[in-house]
Write a protein that holds these residues in place. Structure first.
Motif, short mmCIF file in Angstrom:
data_model
loop_
_atom_site.label_atom_id
_atom_site.label_comp_id
_atom_site.label_asym_id
_atom_site.label_seq_id
_atom_site.Cartn_x
_atom_site.Cartn_y
_atom_site.Cartn_z
N GLU A 14 0.83 -1.20 0.00
CA GLU A 14 0.00 0.00 0.00
C GLU A 14 0.87 1.26 0.00
O GLU A 14 0.58 2.22 -0.72
N GLU A 15 1.92 1.23 0.79
CA GLU A 15 2.82 2.39 0.85
C GLU A 15 3.56 2.57 -0.47
O GLU A 15 3.75 3.71 -0.94
N ALA A 16 3.95 1.45 -1.10
CA ALA A 16 4.64 1.54 -2.39
C ALA A 16 3.73 2.15 -3.45
O ALA A 16 4.16 3.00 -4.24
N LEU A 17 2.46 1.76 -3.44
CA LEU A 17 1.50 2.35 -4.38
C LEU A 17 1.30 3.83 -4.12
O LEU A 17 1.22 4.64 -5.05
N ALA A 38 1.90 1.74 -13.23
CA ALA A 38 1.02 0.78 -13.89
C ALA A 38 1.42 -0.65 -13.53
O ALA A 38 0.54 -1.49 -13.27
N LEU A 39 2.71 -0.92 -13.49
CA LEU A 39 3.18 -2.27 -13.13
C LEU A 39 2.75 -2.64 -11.72
O LEU A 39 2.26 -3.76 -11.48
N MET A 40 2.89 -1.71 -10.79
CA MET A 40 2.48 -1.98 -9.41
C MET A 40 0.98 -2.21 -9.31
O MET A 40 0.52 -3.12 -8.60
N LEU A 41 0.20 -1.39 -10.01
CA LEU A 41 -1.26 -1.54 -9.98
C LEU A 41 -1.70 -2.89 -10.53
O LEU A 41 -2.55 -3.57 -9.94
N LEU A 42 -1.13 -3.28 -11.66
CA LEU A 42 -1.53 -4.53 -12.31
C LEU A 42 -1.10 -5.75 -11.50
O LEU A 42 -1.82 -6.74 -11.42
N ASN A 43 0.08 -5.66 -10.89
CA ASN A 43 0.50 -6.76 -10.00
C ASN A 43 -0.40 -6.84 -8.78
O ASN A 43 -0.81 -7.93 -8.37
N GLU A 44 -0.70 -5.70 -8.19
CA GLU A 44 -1.53 -5.66 -6.99
C GLU A 44 -2.94 -6.16 -7.28
O GLU A 44 -3.58 -6.78 -6.42
N SER A 45 -3.43 -5.92 -8.48
CA SER A 45 -4.81 -6.29 -8.82
C SER A 45 -5.06 -7.79 -8.69
O SER A 45 -6.19 -8.21 -8.47
N ASN A 70 -10.86 -2.29 -10.81
CA ASN A 70 -10.54 -0.85 -10.80
C ASN A 70 -9.04 -0.65 -11.00
O ASN A 70 -8.62 0.24 -11.77
N GLN A 71 -8.23 -1.46 -10.32
CA GLN A 71 -6.78 -1.35 -10.48
C GLN A 71 -6.35 -1.77 -11.88
O GLN A 71 -5.45 -1.16 -12.47
N ILE A 72 -7.01 -2.80 -12.43
CA ILE A 72 -6.69 -3.24 -13.79
C ILE A 72 -7.04 -2.14 -14.79
O ILE A 72 -6.23 -1.82 -15.69
N ASP A 73 -8.21 -1.54 -14.66
CA ASP A 73 -8.62 -0.47 -15.58
C ASP A 73 -7.65 0.71 -15.50
O ASP A 73 -7.28 1.29 -16.54
N GLU A 74 -7.26 1.06 -14.28
CA GLU A 74 -6.31 2.18 -14.13
C GLU A 74 -4.97 1.83 -14.74
O GLU A 74 -4.35 2.65 -15.44
N GLY A 75 -4.49 0.60 -14.49
CA GLY A 75 -3.22 0.17 -15.06
C GLY A 75 -3.26 0.16 -16.57
O GLY A 75 -2.32 0.63 -17.24
N HIS A 76 -4.36 -0.36 -17.15
CA HIS A 76 -4.51 -0.37 -18.61
C HIS A 76 -4.49 1.05 -19.18
O HIS A 76 -3.87 1.30 -20.23
N SER A 77 -5.17 1.96 -18.51
CA SER A 77 -5.23 3.34 -18.97
C SER A 77 -3.83 3.97 -19.00
O SER A 77 -3.47 4.66 -19.97
N ILE A 78 -3.04 3.70 -17.97
CA ILE A 78 -1.68 4.24 -17.92
C ILE A 78 -0.82 3.63 -19.01
O ILE A 78 -0.04 4.31 -19.68
N VAL A 79 -0.95 2.30 -19.22
CA VAL A 79 -0.18 1.63 -20.27
C VAL A 79 -0.51 2.21 -21.64
O VAL A 79 0.39 2.47 -22.45
N ALA A 95 4.96 -3.50 -17.54
CA ALA A 95 3.55 -3.18 -17.29
C ALA A 95 2.68 -3.65 -18.46
O ALA A 95 1.57 -4.17 -18.26
N ALA A 96 3.17 -3.48 -19.68
CA ALA A 96 2.41 -3.92 -20.86
C ALA A 96 2.21 -5.43 -20.84
O ALA A 96 1.14 -5.93 -21.21
N ILE A 97 3.23 -6.18 -20.41
CA ILE A 97 3.10 -7.64 -20.29
C ILE A 97 2.02 -7.99 -19.29
O ILE A 97 1.16 -8.84 -19.55
N GLN A 98 2.04 -7.32 -18.15
CA GLN A 98 1.03 -7.58 -17.13
C GLN A 98 -0.36 -7.17 -17.62
O GLN A 98 -1.36 -7.80 -17.28
#
Length: 214
Positions: A14-17, A38-45, A70-79, A95-98
């Protein structure tokens, strides 16, 4: 105390995010900062689906309905924003791989060809044996276990002390019906593994192979 350790890891993530978001605000023109977030969000999701009662759940077996959309959508948007910038870097490519993994409706629907292409691109930025191992695993999913195993053999000596390389070899050898060699690979992975969850997973693979011989 396993519960306390889990809470500690949750707090660290949580702190890393939080820090990743803050950095992205401070450095809006740096695509690699966005890629890291994006990488952190997609991993966390997918984190909640990776363990069940402390036991590892492989990607192919994870309950995708439990992934955080929600985290996946945000990560995709950033990618997608990173792709439009066309200034690729290692965090953005990871991040694109994830994003490809998170965008697949099921394991069988995963676009492994796209993942291999992204790993090829990542290798130009980060030519490490661990990246090559992950690419080899993707090749195994795309082209079959023999091709994946051939790709692993190229880097096996460099990763002799890395338990995940032996585990990947064990999985592919098992798929090829080479159960005795698979057992030896899983046993070496077990010997090298540090975390109890990894050791329990590998112990299960070894036991399943032993039972299949009966």
């Amino acid at each position: 105390n396993a519960g306390a350790e889990d809470q500690s890891r949750d707090s660290l993530r949580e702190e890393a995010l939080r820090l990743g978001r803050a950095l992205a605000v401070l450095m809006p023109d740096e695509p690699e900062v966005a890629g890291l977030l994006a990488l952190m969000l997609l991993n966390e999701s997918r984190m909640v689906a990776r363990l069940t009662d402390g036991d590892i759940v492989l990607l192919r077996d994870q309950d995708r309905t439990s992934w955080n959309r929600n985290q996946i959508d945000e990560g995709h948007s950033i990618v997608r924003a990173c792709i439009r910038r066309n200034r690729p870097g290692p965090y953005q490519l990871q991040a694109a791989i994830q994003a490809v993994h998170c965008g697949a409706a099921s394991f069988d629907d995963t676009d492994w060809d796209q993942i291999v292409v992204l790993y090829d691109h990542l290798m130009s930025f980060l030519p490490t044996s661990v990246v090559a191992l992950n690419r080899a695993i993707a090749v195994g999913e795309r082209d079959g276990p023999r091709q994946g195993l051939d790709a692993i053999e190229v880097i096996a000596a460099d990763l002799a002390g890395y338990h995940l390389m032996h585990a990947a070899r064990g999985s592919m050898l098992r798929q090829l019906g080479q159960n005795e060699q698979a057992r030896l690979a899983f046993e070496e992975a077990y010997r090298l593994a540090v975390f109890e969850s990894d050791r329990r997973f590998l112990e299960t693979q070894i036991r399943d192979l032993a039972e299949s011989r009966r």
